[in-house]
Design an enzyme around this catalytic site. Sequence first.
Site, PDB file in Angstrom:
ATOM      1  N   GLY A 211       0.541   8.895  -5.027  1.00  0.00           N
ATOM      2  CA  GLY A 211       1.190   7.591  -4.926  1.00  0.00           C
ATOM      3  C   GLY A 211       1.161   7.074  -3.504  1.00  0.00           C
ATOM      4  N   SER A 212       2.108   6.212  -3.176  1.00  0.00           N
ATOM      5  CA  SER A 212       2.102   5.528  -1.878  1.00  0.00           C
ATOM      6  C   SER A 212       2.451   6.486  -0.745  1.00  0.00           C
ATOM      7  CB  SER A 212       3.101   4.367  -1.887  1.00  0.00           C
ATOM      8  OG  SER A 212       4.425   4.844  -1.787  1.00  0.00           O
ATOM      9  N   GLU A 232      -1.371  12.967  -2.240  1.00  0.00           N
ATOM     10  CA  GLU A 232      -2.578  12.143  -2.319  1.00  0.00           C
ATOM     11  C   GLU A 232      -2.159  10.677  -2.249  1.00  0.00           C
ATOM     12  OE1 GLU A 232      -5.666  10.841  -5.713  1.00  0.00           O
ATOM     13  OE2 GLU A 232      -5.459  13.017  -5.486  1.00  0.00           O
ATOM     14  N   CYS A 266      -7.593   4.613  -5.288  1.00  0.00           N
ATOM     15  CA  CYS A 266      -7.283   4.972  -3.899  1.00  0.00           C
ATOM     16  C   CYS A 266      -8.506   5.023  -2.997  1.00  0.00           C
ATOM     17  CB  CYS A 266      -6.538   6.292  -3.852  1.00  0.00           C
ATOM     18  SG  CYS A 266      -7.435   7.691  -4.528  1.00  0.00           S
ATOM     19  N   GLU A 361      -4.197  -0.991   2.394  1.00  0.00           N
ATOM     20  CA  GLU A 361      -4.852  -0.862   1.090  1.00  0.00           C
ATOM     21  C   GLU A 361      -4.442  -2.029   0.198  1.00  0.00           C
ATOM     22  OE1 GLU A 361      -5.610   2.779  -1.977  1.00  0.00           O
ATOM     23  OE2 GLU A 361      -3.543   2.459  -1.330  1.00  0.00           O
TER      24      GLU A 361
END
Length: 458
Positions: A211-212, A232, A266, A361
């Site tokens: 996630g973030s 991650e 991602c 992102e």
Amino acid sequence: MKQLIVKQAYTDAILAELTMHNAEQVTAMLATASALDKNGCLPTYKRIQILQKLADLIKNEEEYFARLIANEGGKPIKDARVEVARAIDGVHLAISAIRDIKGAEIPMDLTPAGAGRKAFTSMEPIGVVVAISAFNHPLNLAIHQIIPAIATGCPIIIKPASLTPLCTLRLSKLIEQAGLPVGWVQVALLDNENAEKLVTDPRVAFFSFIGSAKVGWYLKSKLAPGVRCALEHGGVAPLIFDDYQDIDGFVNGVVKASMYHSGQVCVSVQRVYIPSVRAEEIAQKIAAVANQQVVGDAINEDSDLGPLIAPKEVDRVESWVNEAVAQGARVVTGGRRINKITYEPTVLLNPAKDAKVSTQEIFAPVVCVYAYDDINEAIEAANSLDVSFQAAVFSDNLSLAMDVADKLEASAVMINDYTTFRVDWMPFAGRKHSGYGIGGIGYTMRDMLEHKMIVIKS
């Protein structure tokens, strides 16, 4: 009790109404997992049998899972089918990796101090695993977190993304059908407060997070002493173009790699660096292909792009693109919302270096093209951020490509391929703020095991 309403990503129709778990239930889940861990795991052959049956059960429901992914997560159905195929293969990868779980003999008599001793190591499950998953691959991410735990003999509690819990819930039912005793895999539907309570409990031995970066690094700082973890997060993936003969192939690939699942990946290509003499030409070619993408309900067979995961994300993307344009970026195509949940496939030329689209992102179907005069300038720009995941370089000059790959700060560099490339057995990890630890089925299994050494004095 709080209710969790799961809605169809495009139409907003209600798919399910679920009851969320409270603090007392979190405590009970942890107690169940801890008790199972203390009693010892299933024999290896039983774990293999369970995973073999599970792979067959998922295969039997392949189309059901694909439609579930499209409906709850908004991934186009044709891409959702690929995700299910990957998930099935992921289970088989874990079965193969189980056979490699073994210790080694440690030589003792290398000095007089160790003489007269034999030593060897064995591998043991680390203990209770807690996982928090993301929305963008609701089945395959659950596979990457749950299946290594089953394979290594660790009880696991997983919190799926609140917007996409249905794949994980169905997967957990199939795992029970495959023969894993109740309690070894528990699915927790939690608000943020109870999720933090789960993650920070001292009974947790390993924490897996997808996630973030903001949430991941915060939770890592709150872990109990001794807890291992793997995080991650995302990136702002760079691609450097030098000189590549197959321009049409390159352009088609850029569109797919930047706009697959509406860019909600991602490692989506976000920053494309092209020599100044060709930047305008190639940006126009990318735009021409982007214009052909069909945006609509993910469940439709002809949809290339589905919705963004929530209306607030469309608001954010609109704001970021408008900011980039105000700072001098040129919209080659797109640049506008279609409705409250979809955004046009967008190509921007030469956004400012400090614009949000250049530094954060975007997680949307937006790709930025930057002109450069010297390739070292492009490398410097590619390396300039505090996030670093996968990167790419395209060149028919292999020597130059290797030099660029050496200089790019990334955990993986693809030569004449895109930042989105991944197979589920390869190491997958972010550098800098983009993550901690290494993902990939076999690598995650190693993280969920601990060495124990036995020394025998004769």
